[in-house]
Design a protein around this motif. Structure first.
Motif: not given
Length: 189
Positions: A77-104
């Motif tokens: 996972a890259p620094s500063g981005y949430h790493l998500l897995v989409e239904a098509d098994h591809r990654f997407s990146l998000s700069v949404d708010a930190r979760v548990s004080f962390a992003r990613p």
């Protein structure tokens, strides 16, 4: 559980050493895609990828937007981005708010991978100093996936594996050195 198609790994404090041990023990013929979220505190994961590549039996790369999860590759996972897995098994990146004080956030990666892979996913929580990953591991188990947690008694930082065990439980709670051999047994024909 179905035959595993993907593995997600989360760690924080002490994570570099734990990942080096885990990845050194994986069989180079492992066909599953691996996605890793490690709280590093640095602005890039270039050095982390470099250090892991020195020990890993599989290629290590930084995960990129819309890139498919590739079998036999460790995606970080890259620094500063949430790493998500989409239904098509591809990654997407998000700069949404930190979760548990962390992003990613480990929870974000685990939650989205659980939705995408359902019962064909293995989730691994290693050493770490917060609760990130506990909720995500719980989601993996709810979707029929397999949960592995490093034994807190031998983790460099016990908070993360303890939180995962308290909230999600585990199919396997093992010393770090025993996790790669288990993965090889579960994932290779």
């Amino acid at each position: 559980m179905s035959a595993p198609q993907a593995i997600v790994v989360g760690c924080s404090a002490g994570g570099l050493t734990a990942l080096e041990v885990l990845f050194a023990g994986l069989d180079p013929a492992l066909p599953q895609a691996i996605a890793v979220c490690c709280h590093t505190g640095s602005s890039t994961v270039d050095l982390l990828c470099e250090l892991l590549a020195e020990h890993a039996s599989l290629p290590v790369t930084e995960a990129r937007e819309r890139e498919p999860l590739q079998g036999g590759v460790i995606h970080v996972a890259p620094s500063g981005y949430h790493l998500l897995v989409e239904a098509d098994h591809r990654f997407s990146l998000s700069v949404d708010a930190r979760v548990s004080f962390a992003r990613p956030s480990i929870d974000v990666l685990f939650d989205t991978a659980a939705e995408a892979y359902r019962d064909a996913l293995i989730g691994i929580v290693l050493t770490g100093a917060n609760r990130d990953g506990a909720e995500g591991l719980s989601q993996i188990r709810r979707h029929g996936g397999l949960a592995i947690v490093q034994d807190p008694a031998e983790a460099e930082s016990t908070a993360m594996p303890r939180a995962a065990l308290d909230l999600a439980g585990a199919d396997h709670c093992l010393p770090l050195a025993a996790i790669a051999p288990l993965i090889n047994r579960l994932c290779l024909p």
